[in-house]
Design an enzyme around this catalytic site. Structure first.
Site, short mmCIF file in Angstrom:
data_model
loop_
_atom_site.label_atom_id
_atom_site.label_comp_id
_atom_site.label_asym_id
_atom_site.label_seq_id
_atom_site.Cartn_x
_atom_site.Cartn_y
_atom_site.Cartn_z
N HIS A 1 0.89 -1.17 0.00
CA HIS A 1 0.00 0.00 0.00
C HIS A 1 0.92 1.22 0.00
O HIS A 1 2.01 1.17 0.58
CB HIS A 1 -0.83 0.12 1.27
CG HIS A 1 -1.70 -1.05 1.62
ND1 HIS A 1 -1.24 -2.16 2.26
CD2 HIS A 1 -3.03 -1.24 1.45
CE1 HIS A 1 -2.24 -2.99 2.46
NE2 HIS A 1 -3.34 -2.47 1.98
N ASP B 1 2.46 2.03 3.33
CA ASP B 1 3.43 1.06 3.88
C ASP B 1 4.85 1.49 3.57
O ASP B 1 5.77 1.23 4.33
CB ASP B 1 3.26 -0.34 3.24
CG ASP B 1 1.87 -0.89 3.36
OD1 ASP B 1 1.15 -0.49 4.28
OD2 ASP B 1 1.51 -1.74 2.52
N GLU C 1 -10.74 -7.38 -3.95
CA GLU C 1 -10.50 -8.40 -2.93
C GLU C 1 -11.71 -8.49 -2.00
O GLU C 1 -11.93 -7.60 -1.18
CB GLU C 1 -9.24 -8.02 -2.15
CG GLU C 1 -8.86 -9.05 -1.11
CD GLU C 1 -7.56 -8.68 -0.40
OE1 GLU C 1 -6.65 -8.13 -1.04
OE2 GLU C 1 -7.47 -8.95 0.80
N GLU D 1 -8.78 -14.16 -0.67
CA GLU D 1 -7.97 -14.37 0.55
C GLU D 1 -8.61 -15.46 1.39
O GLU D 1 -9.83 -15.46 1.63
CB GLU D 1 -7.87 -13.05 1.31
CG GLU D 1 -7.08 -13.18 2.60
CD GLU D 1 -6.59 -11.83 3.13
OE1 GLU D 1 -6.34 -10.92 2.32
OE2 GLU D 1 -6.48 -11.71 4.35
N ASP E 1 -4.51 -13.97 -1.84
CA ASP E 1 -3.84 -13.54 -0.61
C ASP E 1 -3.82 -14.75 0.31
O ASP E 1 -4.87 -15.22 0.78
CB ASP E 1 -4.59 -12.37 0.04
CG ASP E 1 -4.07 -11.02 -0.46
OD1 ASP E 1 -3.27 -11.00 -1.42
OD2 ASP E 1 -4.44 -9.99 0.13
N ASP F 1 -10.35 -12.10 11.58
CA ASP F 1 -9.33 -12.27 10.53
C ASP F 1 -7.96 -12.36 11.19
O ASP F 1 -7.31 -11.35 11.43
CB ASP F 1 -9.43 -11.01 9.64
CG ASP F 1 -8.71 -11.17 8.32
OD1 ASP F 1 -8.30 -12.29 7.98
OD2 ASP F 1 -8.56 -10.15 7.62
N ASP G 1 -0.39 -12.48 2.60
CA ASP G 1 -1.06 -11.46 3.41
C ASP G 1 -1.27 -12.07 4.79
O ASP G 1 -2.40 -12.41 5.19
CB ASP G 1 -2.39 -11.06 2.76
CG ASP G 1 -2.96 -9.80 3.38
OD1 ASP G 1 -2.39 -9.32 4.37
OD2 ASP G 1 -4.00 -9.31 2.89
C1 XUL Z 1 -7.23 -6.79 4.90
C2 XUL Z 1 -6.52 -7.18 3.68
C3 XUL Z 1 -5.71 -6.12 3.02
C4 XUL Z 1 -5.69 -6.19 1.53
C5 XUL Z 1 -4.97 -5.05 0.86
O1 XUL Z 1 -8.00 -7.80 5.45
O2 XUL Z 1 -6.56 -8.32 3.26
O3 XUL Z 1 -4.42 -6.20 3.53
O4 XUL Z 1 -5.10 -7.36 1.08
O5 XUL Z 1 -5.51 -3.82 1.18
CO CO Z 2 -5.58 -9.25 1.70
#
Ligand code: XUL
Ligand code: CO
Length: 442
Positions: free
Chosen positions: A107, A110, A238, A274, A302, A313, A345
């Site tokens: 990001h 970051d 996502e 994810e 992810d 999460d 991730d």
């Molecule tokens: C949050 C998440 C983020 C995204 C990118 O749950 O997964 O880190 O992958 O913004």
């Molecule tokens: Co993510």
């Protein structure tokens, strides 16, 4: 990392991680991930395209709602924002190179600290893009995707693209513009939208239709800008059902696909799925992959895992071979990921404070995916897995079943078929046999 270590010596005791195979008991080596080993016609590294996540590994302080940071990084300790950002990037590239991770993801915030000044933030990111470009050239590392963090700053507390205040939306747009510029400049292969706060806390104050329309308009505007400026990669959405909002609009794969279709975004957008977001939505990871694959939208992953007992999460590193073998079956049958890769991730635990912990986490994650890839390929090549599923639908391949699929049978004809043929046979779904088959190949 609980005491601030000297940056120069931080990773110096860690060797470059190599493949040593199953005979090895070296915890700092791969036992399965042999990047050039050919599986299903391609080297493993091409199927997997692993990426390190900047935010967890180089910004994740270990802080939680109940406690202060436990990961005290040397690069955070001295100098102005750019000096600290460069020190962090030096460490990040050293880490990624030692692990043989071919890609990274970030990001905007970051990479370098942001202020409330749009133009200053653009300059900061641009300075770091120049630095990253050099580092990419030196190491051969590549950017799998870039993104903008539109959820941490207090201005985004009611969302960014779905904020009821247009002024906030414009700030989100400014961040996305700079992050797209950075992604293009760095040859980034994809751009991600995770709608962290694009949802609601209560419907009592929310015009859901207005917010979703604004969201779609925002995505079109970002996409048009990126395309005009030469970005040829894929945009990924996502999905996540909740957290930090009560309800997030990008709830799961099926919801996102419906949204993309409704707002005419299917040509440019695919999905980044994810593991822990799937389980939060009440689905298995493989379910989400299959939904995306069936729509031709299986873009990227992810990688992480949730916790069976905790609802939230937890973003732990993946380690479940059974779950990932099922996932790799879907991915292999779909012909691979479309443009994306496998981004870790995931974060080490708050009390994982040795320098080695971050390496163990990634080595474990890379090895378990490699093993799942090999296992799934063996299942597809050597077992009756595919055949069993194909057989299960054989009644639709010829005769009346095939005519029905072609749309040639009326409801009356279906009725007549039932009346003529009597009661159907009881046919087993053979679930236990198939579950054992997966374990047999693991
Ligand atoms: C949050 C998440 C983020 C995204 C990118 O749950 O997964 O880190 O992958 O913004
Ligand atoms: Co993510």
């Amino acid at each position: 990392m609980s005491t601030v270590l000297d940056q120069k010596t931080l990773f110096s005791a860690i060797p470059t991680i190599k493949f040593e195979g199953l005979e090895s008991d070296n915890p700092m080596a791969f036992r399965w991930y042999d990047e050039n080993r050919v599986v299903a016609g391609k080297p493993m590294k091409e199927w997997l395209r692993f990426a390190g996540a900047y935010w967890h590994s180089f910004n994740g302080s270990g802080a939680d709602p109940f406690g202060e940071p436990t990961h005290l990084f040397p690069w955070d300790s001295e100098g102005d924002a750019i000096t600290r950002a460069k020190a962090k990037m030096d460490a990040a590239f050293e880490f990624l190179t030692k692990l043989g991770l071919p890609y990274y993801c970030f990001h905007d915030v970051d990479v370098v600290d942001y202020t409330n000044d749009v133009a200053d933030n653009e300059r900061r990111l641009q300075t770091m893009v120049e630095y990253a470009k050099q580092k990419q050239q030196e190491t051969g590392l590549k950017l799998l995707w870039g993104t903008a963090n539109l959820f941490s700053h207090r201005r985004y507390m009611n969302g960014a693209a779905t904020n009821p205040d247009f002024h906030v939306l414009a700030h989100g747009a400014a961040q996305v513009k700079a992050a797209i510029d950075a992604t293009i400049e760095l040859g980034g292969e994809n751009y991600v939208f995770w709608g962290g706060r694009e949802g609601y806390m209560t419907l009592l104050n929310t015009n859901m239709q207005r917010e979703q329309e604004n969201f779609a308009r925002f995505l079109h505007t970002c996409k048009d800008y990126a395309r005009r400026n030469g970005f040829r990669g894929t945009f990924f959405i996502e999905p996540k059902p909740m957290e930090p909002t009560k309800h997030q609009y990008d709830y799961d794969a099926a919801t996102v696909i419906g949204f993309l279709r409704q707002y005419d975004l299917l040509g440019d957008f695919k999905l980044n799925l994810e593991v822990n977001h799937a389980t939060l939505a009440g689905h298995t990871f493989q379910h989400e992959l299959q939904v995306a694959a069936d729509a031709g939208l299986l873009g990227s992953i992810d990688a992480n895992r949730g916790d069976y007992q905790n609802g939230w999460d937890t973003d732990q590193f993946p380690n479940d071979i059974y779950e990932l073998t099922e996932a790799m079956l879907v991915i292999l049958e779909a012909g691979g990921l479309q443009g994306g890769g496998i981004n870790f991730d995931a974060k080490i635990r708050r009390n994982s404070t040795d320098v080695q912990d971050l390496f163990h986490a990634h080595i474990g994650g890379m090895d378990i995916f490699a093993r799942a890839l090999i296992t799934a390929d063996n299942i597809l090549q050597k077992s009756d897995y595919k055949q069993i599923r194909q057989q299960r639908y054989a009644s639709f391949d010829a005769g009346a079943g095939a005519a029905f699929r072609r749309g040639e049978l009326t409801l009356e004809q279906l009725r007549d078929y039932a009346a003529e043929h009597g009661e159907p046979q009881i046919i087993s779904g053979r679930q236990e046999y198939l579950e054992n088959l997966i374990n047999r190949y693991i």
